[in-house]
Design a protein around this motif. Structure first.
Motif, PDB file in Angstrom:
ATOM      1  N   HIS A  76       8.124   2.275  -4.365  1.00 53.95           N
ATOM      2  CA  HIS A  76       7.825   0.942  -3.815  1.00 53.95           C
ATOM      3  C   HIS A  76       8.185  -0.140  -4.828  1.00 53.95           C
ATOM      4  CE1 HIS A  76       5.986   1.762   0.019  1.00 53.95           C
ATOM      5  NE2 HIS A  76       5.026   2.514  -0.487  1.00 53.95           N
ATOM      6  N   HIS A 125       5.876   8.134  -5.498  1.00 50.10           N
ATOM      7  CA  HIS A 125       5.855   7.341  -4.259  1.00 50.10           C
ATOM      8  C   HIS A 125       5.619   5.862  -4.585  1.00 50.10           C
ATOM      9  CE1 HIS A 125       4.522   6.851   0.133  1.00 50.10           C
ATOM     10  NE2 HIS A 125       4.235   5.691  -0.430  1.00 50.10           N
ATOM     11  N   CYS A 182       0.827  -1.197   0.000  1.00 54.83           N
ATOM     12  CA  CYS A 182       0.000   0.000   0.000  1.00 54.83           C
ATOM     13  C   CYS A 182       0.850   1.231   0.000  1.00 54.83           C
ATOM     14  CB  CYS A 182      -0.872   0.005   1.232  1.00 54.83           C
ATOM     15  SG  CYS A 182      -1.385   1.629   1.686  1.00 54.83           S
ATOM     16  N   VAL A 183       0.419   2.205  -0.728  1.00 50.65           N
ATOM     17  CA  VAL A 183       1.117   3.466  -0.670  1.00 50.65           C
ATOM     18  C   VAL A 183       0.447   4.392   0.299  1.00 50.65           C
ATOM     19  CG1 VAL A 183       1.601   5.531  -1.904  1.00 50.65           C
ATOM     20  CG2 VAL A 183       2.138   3.334  -2.845  1.00 50.65           C
ATOM     21  N   GLU A 225       8.258   4.204   3.735  1.00 48.97           N
ATOM     22  CA  GLU A 225       7.214   5.176   3.379  1.00 48.97           C
ATOM     23  C   GLU A 225       7.795   6.588   3.266  1.00 48.97           C
ATOM     24  OE1 GLU A 225       4.367   4.308   2.334  1.00 48.97           O
ATOM     25  OE2 GLU A 225       4.531   2.209   2.886  1.00 48.97           O
TER      26      GLU A 225
END
Ligand SMILES: [Zn+2]
Length: 308
Positions: free
Chosen positions: A201, A197, A26-27, A236
């Motif tokens: 990941h 972002h 998940c971002v 993150e």
């Protein structure tokens, strides 16, 4: 097995993801108010004494808080500002074919090739800044990470993802983007930041291949802010840092009539929440801004000096 989410209903989804979609990463997963989470957040480290070295001076801290003021004031003044994530969380689901969701999806797909290029440049820059440029082992991992970024082909709008954007590492060519999030990022700067972002990941991949860089960024952010930024939180924050760097590079190469501060603010202002809660994997949104600006003093200067 990876699954990252934040809060109340999201925490329930996390269980499902672990069971049925173990490689989802998940971002941004945003939250409902839940007492249990509030307890977790309070227990888990929003503040920790600063280490003596490398912490911010009182003057730098004051400037940083001023810069946060600029970002979150622009959130109210700028017609293209990004909607705060707690506000997105509270919105009703948005159908795929609503005009705002469609416009957001078109923006995301249009900007994806540019975002990939900006992420690769930012990753190279960050690797040099943190002293990894001469490591053969790291450079091999970096080349593989860049290949993963280059292989991303598509943004998939998804109503059920609401205010989240996610990457399933079992499907690394696709970024899944909730329709509320697509509609809430109303500028190219905001969209590039979130795409970057996600791409970070993907760059890190399912083996955390850039973990030495991610850990170095997290350690530096911890030192500078006194916040606990380790483990998944480091990743993150690194993804957010790459997002801010990519958006800044875009701004530099595409001058416009709007102030630089206004445009820079768009890359981080979705964190200008009223309800400021984090979880084990994420700093709270406002502490995310704090960490990003601490890591990137140039951004603080540009926000302060160009605010008008
Ligand atoms: Zn993320």
């Amino acid at each position: 097995m990876k699954s990252y989410s934040r809060g109340g209903a999201a925490a329930q989804r996390k269980t499902l993801r672990k069971t049925f979609a173990p490689l989802r990463r998940c971002v941004r997963s945003f939250f409902l108010i839940a007492v249990v989470l509030t307890c977790l957040t309070n227990a888990s480290s929003q503040t920790k004494p600063s280490r003596a070295h490398a912490s911010l001076s009182p003057e730098a801290k004051a400037l940083l808080e001023d810069a946060i003021g600029v970002v979150c004031t622009q959130a109210k003044l700028d017609p293209k500002s990004s909607v705060a994530i707690d506000e997105m969380q509270a919105r009703p689901s948005l159908p795929l074919h609503s005009p705002d969701a469609r416009a957001g999806a078109e923006r995301a797909q249009r900007l994806l090739p540019l975002a990939k290029e900006l992420v690769i440049n930012s990753l190279n820059q960050l690797s040099t800044d943190y002293g990894f440029a001469n490591s053969r082992n790291f450079n091999l991992r970096l080349r593989q990470a860049i290949a993963r970024v280059n292989s991303v082909k598509r943004v998939r709008p998804d109503m059920e993802s609401r205010d989240n954007a996610s990457v399933y590492l079992s499907r690394p060519h696709v970024i899944t983007f909730g329709t509320i999030f697509l509609a809430g990022l109303r500028s190219d700067e905001g969209m590039i930041s979130v795409l970057a972002h996600e791409l970070m990941h993907i760059a890190d991949g399912d083996n955390d291949s850039l973990r030495v860089l991610v850990a170095a960024v997290g350690n530096k952010a911890s030192d500078l802010t006194g916040l606990d930024i380790h483990g998944q939180r480091s990743e993150e924050v690194t993804c957010d840092l790459i997002g801010a760097m990519a958006a800044r590079a875009y701004i530099v190469t595409s001058p416009g009539y709007e102030s630089v501060a206004r445009r820079l603010a768009r890359s981080i202002q979705h964190n200008c929440v009223e309800l400021d809660e984090g979880d084990e994997d994420h700093l709270s949104p406002r502490n995310t801004i704090r960490a990003l600006l601490a890591l990137n003093p140039g951004l603080v200067r540009e926000l302060i000096n160009d605010r008008f």
